[in-house]
Design an enzyme around this catalytic site. Structure first.
Site, mmCIF file in Angstrom:
data_model
loop_
_atom_site.group_PDB
_atom_site.id
_atom_site.type_symbol
_atom_site.label_atom_id
_atom_site.label_comp_id
_atom_site.label_asym_id
_atom_site.label_seq_id
_atom_site.Cartn_x
_atom_site.Cartn_y
_atom_site.Cartn_z
ATOM 1 N N SER A 215 -4.735 23.430 18.121
ATOM 2 C CA SER A 215 -3.740 24.511 18.140
ATOM 3 C C SER A 215 -2.506 24.022 18.883
ATOM 4 C CB SER A 215 -4.304 25.732 18.864
ATOM 5 O OG SER A 215 -3.275 26.692 19.073
ATOM 6 N N TYR B 2 -8.261 29.270 26.202
ATOM 7 C CA TYR B 2 -8.253 28.860 24.788
ATOM 8 C C TYR B 2 -7.360 27.629 24.611
ATOM 9 C CZ TYR B 2 -6.898 29.063 19.819
ATOM 10 O OH TYR B 2 -6.615 28.751 18.503
HETATM 11 P P1 NAP Z 1 -10.460 33.581 11.727
HETATM 12 O O1 NAP Z 1 -9.692 34.139 10.571
HETATM 13 O O2 NAP Z 1 -10.861 34.478 12.846
HETATM 14 O O3 NAP Z 1 -11.758 32.822 11.157
HETATM 15 C C1 NAP Z 1 -12.619 32.193 12.053
HETATM 16 C C2 NAP Z 1 -13.708 31.492 11.289
HETATM 17 O O4 NAP Z 1 -14.551 30.820 12.235
HETATM 18 C C3 NAP Z 1 -14.585 32.448 10.514
HETATM 19 O O5 NAP Z 1 -14.989 31.799 9.340
HETATM 20 C C4 NAP Z 1 -15.762 32.660 11.459
HETATM 21 O O6 NAP Z 1 -16.970 33.028 10.803
HETATM 22 C C5 NAP Z 1 -15.890 31.283 12.050
HETATM 23 N N1 NAP Z 1 -16.578 31.232 13.336
HETATM 24 C C6 NAP Z 1 -16.262 31.867 14.490
HETATM 25 N N2 NAP Z 1 -17.139 31.562 15.459
HETATM 26 C C7 NAP Z 1 -18.027 30.702 14.907
HETATM 27 C C8 NAP Z 1 -19.182 30.036 15.381
HETATM 28 N N3 NAP Z 1 -19.611 30.186 16.646
HETATM 29 N N4 NAP Z 1 -19.866 29.241 14.525
HETATM 30 C C9 NAP Z 1 -19.441 29.092 13.259
HETATM 31 N N5 NAP Z 1 -18.369 29.695 12.745
HETATM 32 C C10 NAP Z 1 -17.676 30.500 13.565
HETATM 33 O O7 NAP Z 1 -9.648 32.398 12.430
HETATM 34 P P2 NAP Z 1 -8.497 31.413 11.893
HETATM 35 O O8 NAP Z 1 -7.202 31.957 12.352
HETATM 36 O O9 NAP Z 1 -8.701 31.073 10.487
HETATM 37 O O10 NAP Z 1 -8.803 30.153 12.833
HETATM 38 C C11 NAP Z 1 -9.466 28.991 12.377
HETATM 39 C C12 NAP Z 1 -9.224 27.888 13.373
HETATM 40 O O11 NAP Z 1 -7.810 27.694 13.518
HETATM 41 C C13 NAP Z 1 -9.753 28.172 14.775
HETATM 42 O O12 NAP Z 1 -10.274 26.988 15.330
HETATM 43 C C14 NAP Z 1 -8.514 28.613 15.530
HETATM 44 O O13 NAP Z 1 -8.630 28.384 16.917
HETATM 45 C C15 NAP Z 1 -7.469 27.720 14.889
HETATM 46 N N6 NAP Z 1 -6.094 28.197 15.038
HETATM 47 C C16 NAP Z 1 -5.703 29.396 14.519
HETATM 48 C C17 NAP Z 1 -4.397 29.806 14.694
HETATM 49 C C18 NAP Z 1 -3.880 31.118 14.161
HETATM 50 O O14 NAP Z 1 -2.777 31.550 14.555
HETATM 51 N N7 NAP Z 1 -4.600 31.802 13.269
HETATM 52 C C19 NAP Z 1 -3.495 28.996 15.388
HETATM 53 C C20 NAP Z 1 -3.936 27.785 15.899
HETATM 54 C C21 NAP Z 1 -5.234 27.395 15.709
HETATM 55 P P3 NAP Z 1 -17.294 34.568 10.396
HETATM 56 O O15 NAP Z 1 -16.447 34.872 9.183
HETATM 57 O O16 NAP Z 1 -18.743 34.575 10.081
HETATM 58 O O17 NAP Z 1 -16.946 35.419 11.567
#
Ligand code: NAP
Length: 246
Positions: free
Chosen positions: A141, A155
């Site tokens: 991130s 985080y």
């Molecule tokens: P999201 O929409 O909340 O999706 C999270 C995903 O991770 C879901 O598929 C969830 O599964 C899965 N997950 C959560 N905890 C888990 C665990 N303990 N074991 C296995 N799977 C797990 O999040 P996102 O925004 O797409 O984020 C994805 C990645 O990008 C993360 O690493 C996040 O930190 C990073 N990121 C996001 C942003 C942003 O602004 N969105 C920015 C920087 C980095 P379920 O569907 O079963 O809950």
């Protein structure tokens, strides 16, 4: 030619789902994991199959060693040896200053975002290292270099650890033919912001982003797909920022 076979953790929703779909369109067979939202995982798997790819779906909490081992065993039994891993599963916690953050929330973020990535990387290092080929992309991130004061310092720190894992493992595995990179998304419009307590966070952040908008999951998926592709054959140990200039 054999098709690449890639595991996307947290492939049910958000960036992981967009990545699974993008990779399927690029010719990968896919394993995707989820932890709680089985319906979303099945919907993503259907879209992946509609794109002409094989797709394995499994529930696996990536912070648990037994789940990770079972996930890799299942994926490789169904698809064959994995050639790619996207460590995407990640969590934030309620927004707020560190002083107000509970120990349980600290532990969960470190467990999923750091231990989970290490457990998946370790298994991939063993399997891909033995095979002499493979590519790993970790989802970090932009927070890692911004610190996220008042939001979630823990985080941000967990994602800085992801950057360091990427750097060190790239050096360990390069001689074995395995590349390791990361993407560092900025604010991306997914459900993660609602989970941290502010569903409008992505839209509200727009004025502070040089490109004046949040990113999309598909834009992050495109960077991940490039890092996994032969076009990135000489790229390892890098963190590719996908943050609209932040
Ligand atoms: P999201 O929409 O909340 O999706 C999270 C995903 O991770 C879901 O598929 C969830 O599964 C899965 N997950 C959560 N905890 C888990 C665990 N303990 N074991 C296995 N799977 C797990 O999040 P996102 O925004 O797409 O984020 C994805 C990645 O990008 C993360 O690493 C996040 O930190 C990073 N990121 C996001 C942003 C942003 O602004 N969105 C920015 C920087 C980095 P379920 O569907 O079963 O809950």
């Amino acid at each position: 030619m054999t098709r690449p076979r890639t595991l996307v953790t947290g492939g049910s929703r958000g960036i992981g789902a967009a990545t699974a779909l993008r990779l399927a369109h690029d010719g990968h067979d896919i394993a995707l994991s989820y932890v709680s939202d089985k319906d979303a995982a099945e919907r993503t798997a259907d879209a992946v199959r509609d794109a002409g790819a094989r797709c394995v779906v499994a529930r696996a909490d990536t912070s648990r060693e037994a789940d990770v081992e079972r996930l890799f065993d299942l994926a490789q039994a169904e698809l064959g040896a994995l050639t790619g891993l996207v460590n995407n599963a990640g969590v934030t916690a309620p927004l707020g200053p560190l002083a107000d953050t509970s120990t349980d929330d600290l532990r969960r973020v470190v467990d999923v975002n750091v231990l989970g990535v290490l457990l998946c990387c370790r298994r991939a290092a063993r399997d891909m290292g033995a095979a002499g080929e493979g590519a790993i992309v970790n989802v970090s991130s932009a927070a890692a270099t911004l610190g996220s004061p008042g939001d979630y310092v823990h985080y941000a720190a967990s994602k800085a650890a992801v950057d360091t894992i990427t750097l060190g493992l790239a050096k360990e595995l390069g001689p074995l033919g395995v590349r390791v990179n990361a993407v560092a998304p900025g604010i991306i419009d997914t459900e993660i912001h609602a989970a941290s307590g502010d569903p409008g966070r992505a839209a509200a952040a727009a004025p502070g982003i040089p490109l004046r908008r949040p990113g999309t999951a598909e834009e992050v998926a495109a960077a991940i797909a490039w890092l996994l592709s032969p076009s990135a054959a000489y790229t390892t140990g890098t963190v590719l920022r996908v943050a609209g200039g932040r």
